[in-house]
Motif scaffolding. Structure first.
Motif, PDB file in Angstrom:
ATOM      1  N   PRO A  22      35.923  -8.223   3.866  1.00  0.00           N
ATOM      2  CA  PRO A  22      35.563  -8.479   2.470  1.00  0.00           C
ATOM      3  C   PRO A  22      36.704  -9.157   1.715  1.00  0.00           C
ATOM      4  CG  PRO A  22      36.069  -6.160   2.794  1.00  0.00           C
ATOM      5  CD  PRO A  22      36.037  -6.777   4.158  1.00  0.00           C
ATOM      6  N   GLU A  23      36.361 -10.070   0.824  1.00  0.00           N
ATOM      7  CA  GLU A  23      37.372 -10.782   0.042  1.00  0.00           C
ATOM      8  C   GLU A  23      36.887 -10.939  -1.392  1.00  0.00           C
ATOM      9  OE1 GLU A  23      40.389 -11.580   0.602  1.00  0.00           O
ATOM     10  OE2 GLU A  23      40.446 -11.074   2.740  1.00  0.00           O
ATOM     11  N   THR A  24      37.741 -10.575  -2.336  1.00  0.00           N
ATOM     12  CA  THR A  24      37.468 -10.772  -3.748  1.00  0.00           C
ATOM     13  C   THR A  24      38.749 -10.546  -4.529  1.00  0.00           C
ATOM     14  OG1 THR A  24      36.298  -9.960  -5.709  1.00  0.00           O
ATOM     15  CG2 THR A  24      36.668  -8.374  -3.937  1.00  0.00           C
ATOM     16  N   ILE A  25      38.860 -11.187  -5.663  1.00  0.00           N
ATOM     17  CA  ILE A  25      40.005 -10.959  -6.550  1.00  0.00           C
ATOM     18  C   ILE A  25      39.966  -9.557  -7.138  1.00  0.00           C
ATOM     19  CG2 ILE A  25      38.897 -11.780  -8.687  1.00  0.00           C
ATOM     20  CD1 ILE A  25      41.580 -13.242  -9.274  1.00  0.00           C
ATOM     21  N   GLY A  62      32.000 -11.585  -2.571  1.00  0.00           N
ATOM     22  CA  GLY A  62      32.692 -11.595  -1.281  1.00  0.00           C
ATOM     23  C   GLY A  62      32.815 -10.229  -0.642  1.00  0.00           C
ATOM     24  N   ALA A  63      32.284  -9.213  -1.308  1.00  0.00           N
ATOM     25  CA  ALA A  63      32.321  -7.835  -0.800  1.00  0.00           C
ATOM     26  C   ALA A  63      31.047  -7.132  -1.248  1.00  0.00           C
ATOM     27  CB  ALA A  63      33.559  -7.108  -1.320  1.00  0.00           C
ATOM     28  N   ALA A  64      29.910  -7.668  -0.796  1.00  0.00           N
ATOM     29  CA  ALA A  64      28.608  -7.188  -1.278  1.00  0.00           C
ATOM     30  C   ALA A  64      27.714  -6.713  -0.143  1.00  0.00           C
ATOM     31  CB  ALA A  64      27.920  -8.297  -2.075  1.00  0.00           C
ATOM     32  N   PRO A  65      28.131  -5.723   0.618  1.00  0.00           N
ATOM     33  CA  PRO A  65      27.310  -5.264   1.742  1.00  0.00           C
ATOM     34  C   PRO A  65      25.962  -4.684   1.324  1.00  0.00           C
ATOM     35  CG  PRO A  65      29.132  -3.750   1.326  1.00  0.00           C
ATOM     36  CD  PRO A  65      29.402  -4.973   0.516  1.00  0.00           C
ATOM     37  N   LEU A  66      25.887  -4.056   0.155  1.00  0.00           N
ATOM     38  CA  LEU A  66      24.624  -3.464  -0.271  1.00  0.00           C
ATOM     39  C   LEU A  66      23.629  -4.530  -0.694  1.00  0.00           C
ATOM     40  CD1 LEU A  66      25.866  -0.353  -2.292  1.00  0.00           C
ATOM     41  CD2 LEU A  66      25.334  -0.551   0.144  1.00  0.00           C
ATOM     42  N   VAL A  67      24.134  -5.649  -1.166  1.00  0.00           N
ATOM     43  CA  VAL A  67      23.266  -6.763  -1.552  1.00  0.00           C
ATOM     44  C   VAL A  67      22.803  -7.526  -0.311  1.00  0.00           C
ATOM     45  CG1 VAL A  67      23.111  -8.901  -2.888  1.00  0.00           C
ATOM     46  CG2 VAL A  67      24.431  -6.959  -3.780  1.00  0.00           C
ATOM     47  N   LEU A  68      23.727  -7.722   0.626  1.00  0.00           N
ATOM     48  CA  LEU A  68      23.412  -8.485   1.836  1.00  0.00           C
ATOM     49  C   LEU A  68      22.655  -7.657   2.870  1.00  0.00           C
ATOM     50  CD1 LEU A  68      26.794 -10.410   2.246  1.00  0.00           C
ATOM     51  CD2 LEU A  68      24.631 -11.288   1.313  1.00  0.00           C
ATOM     52  N   GLY A  69      22.800  -6.336   2.792  1.00  0.00           N
ATOM     53  CA  GLY A  69      22.077  -5.472   3.717  1.00  0.00           C
ATOM     54  C   GLY A  69      22.801  -5.173   5.008  1.00  0.00           C
ATOM     55  N   HIS A  70      24.109  -5.448   5.054  1.00  0.00           N
ATOM     56  CA  HIS A  70      24.883  -5.139   6.263  1.00  0.00           C
ATOM     57  C   HIS A  70      26.367  -5.064   5.910  1.00  0.00           C
ATOM     58  CE1 HIS A  70      26.373  -9.302   6.421  1.00  0.00           C
ATOM     59  NE2 HIS A  70      25.118  -9.680   6.176  1.00  0.00           N
ATOM     60  N   GLY A  81      33.923  -3.300   2.407  1.00  0.00           N
ATOM     61  CA  GLY A  81      32.855  -3.914   3.184  1.00  0.00           C
ATOM     62  C   GLY A  81      31.822  -2.965   3.745  1.00  0.00           C
ATOM     63  N   ASN A  82      32.104  -1.651   3.690  1.00  0.00           N
ATOM     64  CA  ASN A  82      31.172  -0.675   4.246  1.00  0.00           C
ATOM     65  C   ASN A  82      31.230   0.600   3.402  1.00  0.00           C
ATOM     66  OD1 ASN A  82      29.314   0.530   5.972  1.00  0.00           O
ATOM     67  ND2 ASN A  82      30.838   1.097   7.496  1.00  0.00           N
ATOM     68  N   PRO A  83      30.566   0.621   2.260  1.00  0.00           N
ATOM     69  CA  PRO A  83      30.699   1.727   1.307  1.00  0.00           C
ATOM     70  C   PRO A  83      30.283   3.071   1.883  1.00  0.00           C
ATOM     71  CG  PRO A  83      29.563  -0.144   0.312  1.00  0.00           C
ATOM     72  CD  PRO A  83      29.649  -0.418   1.777  1.00  0.00           C
ATOM     73  N   ALA A  84      31.134   4.066   1.663  1.00  0.00           N
ATOM     74  CA  ALA A  84      30.854   5.406   2.183  1.00  0.00           C
ATOM     75  C   ALA A  84      29.610   6.020   1.552  1.00  0.00           C
ATOM     76  CB  ALA A  84      32.068   6.313   1.950  1.00  0.00           C
ATOM     77  N   ARG A  85      29.341   5.678   0.294  1.00  0.00           N
ATOM     78  CA  ARG A  85      28.179   6.228  -0.414  1.00  0.00           C
ATOM     79  C   ARG A  85      27.099   5.172  -0.621  1.00  0.00           C
ATOM     80  NH1 ARG A  85      28.276  11.923  -1.004  1.00  0.00           N
ATOM     81  NH2 ARG A  85      30.441  12.572  -1.228  1.00  0.00           N
ATOM     82  N   GLY A  86      27.041   4.194   0.260  1.00  0.00           N
ATOM     83  CA  GLY A  86      26.113   3.081   0.099  1.00  0.00           C
ATOM     84  C   GLY A  86      24.662   3.498   0.000  1.00  0.00           C
ATOM     85  N   ASP A  87      24.216   4.361   0.888  1.00  0.00           N
ATOM     86  CA  ASP A  87      22.814   4.781   0.878  1.00  0.00           C
ATOM     87  C   ASP A  87      22.455   5.496  -0.426  1.00  0.00           C
ATOM     88  OD1 ASP A  87      22.456   3.687   3.366  1.00  0.00           O
ATOM     89  OD2 ASP A  87      22.620   5.591   4.449  1.00  0.00           O
ATOM     90  N   GLN A  88      23.374   6.334  -0.902  1.00  0.00           N
ATOM     91  CA  GLN A  88      23.116   7.065  -2.147  1.00  0.00           C
ATOM     92  C   GLN A  88      23.098   6.126  -3.350  1.00  0.00           C
ATOM     93  OE1 GLN A  88      26.260   9.893  -0.696  1.00  0.00           O
ATOM     94  NE2 GLN A  88      25.165  11.287  -2.046  1.00  0.00           N
ATOM     95  N   ALA A  89      23.948   5.096  -3.305  1.00  0.00           N
ATOM     96  CA  ALA A  89      23.960   4.119  -4.392  1.00  0.00           C
ATOM     97  C   ALA A  89      22.646   3.355  -4.449  1.00  0.00           C
ATOM     98  CB  ALA A  89      25.126   3.152  -4.205  1.00  0.00           C
ATOM     99  N   LEU A  90      22.136   2.986  -3.301  1.00  0.00           N
ATOM    100  CA  LEU A  90      20.855   2.284  -3.250  1.00  0.00           C
ATOM    101  C   LEU A  90      19.734   3.168  -3.780  1.00  0.00           C
ATOM    102  CD1 LEU A  90      21.246   0.522   0.200  1.00  0.00           C
ATOM    103  CD2 LEU A  90      21.196  -0.602  -2.042  1.00  0.00           C
TER     104      LEU A  90
END
Length: 354
Positions: free
Chosen positions: A238-241, A225-233, A248-257
């Motif tokens: 975002p929702e998750t336990i 429910g909070a997978a922007p890097l998997v979904l690509g946007h 929903g918008n990771p600051a280091r998303g590009d570096q993680a990829l």
């Protein structure tokens, strides 16, 4: 300013040669790091893996955030900061508040309303942080923090602060120090994506220094429910336990990829049901109590083992990022039901089936 005590217990001192510090850096420490790398033989046998658990919940404030916070606050103090600020889903706020208290400076925390676990909020307020709860999500809270830092002289200590990653990379150093070599795979939860980025940095630096002859494959796991890097946007709501990775918008998303692709690894998602199954499994099988977000790493390994990712006997390290007491409400709600009886010997024995 520096702390008193045995300095070899300070993470900055142990890995000083790999960190951006000098003799002028005031070391603010709570004796973080040196967390156990626990073999998990029962789970490992079940999965056909040589499995280890990196217990980051045994850091001083109960999460991996302390690794980065010791350096971020130390460098902030060196630069003259009189206050630190962060947006947080919980663990960053607890760590920032503790290290600010240790340094004797002000701490400001902005949290999303109703999106922080009780144990983490308790830590932040008890350490004396000024906590503002905003009617919005984590990403909106971080936008507010960035705007404040742009206009006022306070030190931002979220993972977009480069010193946070410099401290967090020491987790990779410790994994290699414990095993004598990098594992085949390093599994880690992904929220704001700083930790997977930091670990990859650490593994590379240790290899360059001749401390390891190889690099692991980095496999990161977001909540479905909070997978922007998997979904690509980005995800607006975002929702998750798993509150610690409800981003929903990771600051280091590009570096993680990049970390996942450059290492030959991957980033995938796991459902809340898979997270809770792993959360309960690691506690009941290996005696290790982690918060739900931490269990995303093990949930991901279980998922990928079923999909045939691993070879039999592969050495896999799961980073468990925070202690289970961070989120007592989930533990009680998802744990085994308490049976209530009278204070009567015969009834107790009967219920126990002895």
């Amino acid at each position: 300013m520096s702390n008193s005590g045995p300095r070899d217990s300070y993470l900055i001192e142990r890995y000083r040669e790999f960190l951006p510090v000098s003799a002028a850096t005031p070391v603010i420490s709570l004796a973080e790091g040196s967390t156990p790398l626990l073999p998990a033989p029962r789970l490992g046998e079940k999965l056909g893996l040589d499995l280890y658990l990196k217990l980051e919940g045994l850091n001083p404030t109960g999460s991996f955030k302390d690794r980065g916070m010791t350096l971020a606050v130390s460098k902030g103090l060196e630069e003259g900061a009189a206050a630190v600020i962060c947006a947080s889903t919980g663990n960053t706020s607890a760590s920032a508040a503790a290290y600010a208290a240790r340094a004797g400076i002000r701490c400001i925390v902005i949290i999303p309303e109703g999106k922080i676990a009780a144990g983490k909020l308790a830590q932040a307020v008890t350490h004396g942080a000024q906590v503002l709860s905003v009617n919005g999500n984590f990403d909106q809270a971080l936008d507010l923090v960035r705007a404040i830092v742009d206009k006022y002289p306070v030190q931002l200590v979220n993972s977009i602060n480069p010193f946070r990653l410099e401290g967090q990379k020491t987790g990779a150093f410790e994994v290699v120090d414990s095993l004598g070599e990098a594992p085949d795979y390093l599994a880690i939860p992904v929220g704001n994506a700083g930790n997977i980025t930091a670990y990859w940095k650490g593994f590379n630096e240790y290899k360059e220094a001749g401390r390891s002859s190889r690099l692991p494959r980095m496999i990161g796991f977001q909540a479905a429910g909070a997978a922007p890097l998997v979904l690509g946007h980005p995800i607006a709501n975002p929702e998750t336990i798993a509150t610690a990775i409800r981003i929903g918008n990771p600051a280091r998303g590009d570096q993680a990829l990049l970390a996942s692709s450059d290492s030959g690894g991957l980033i995938d998602s796991v459902t809340d049901e898979e997270i809770i199954e792993a959360y309960k499994l690691v506690a009941s099988t290996e005696g290790t109590f982690c918060e739900p977000a931490s269990a995303a790493s093990l949930a991901g390994v279980i998922k990928k083992q079923k999909q045939g990712l691993f070879k039999d006997g592969d050495r896999v390290v799961c980073v468990l990022t925070g202690h289970g007491l961070k989120d007592p409400d989930t533990a009680i709600a998802k744990g085994r039901e308490v049976t209530r009886v009278e204070a009567d010997f015969d009834q107790v024995v009967r219920v126990l089936g002895l």
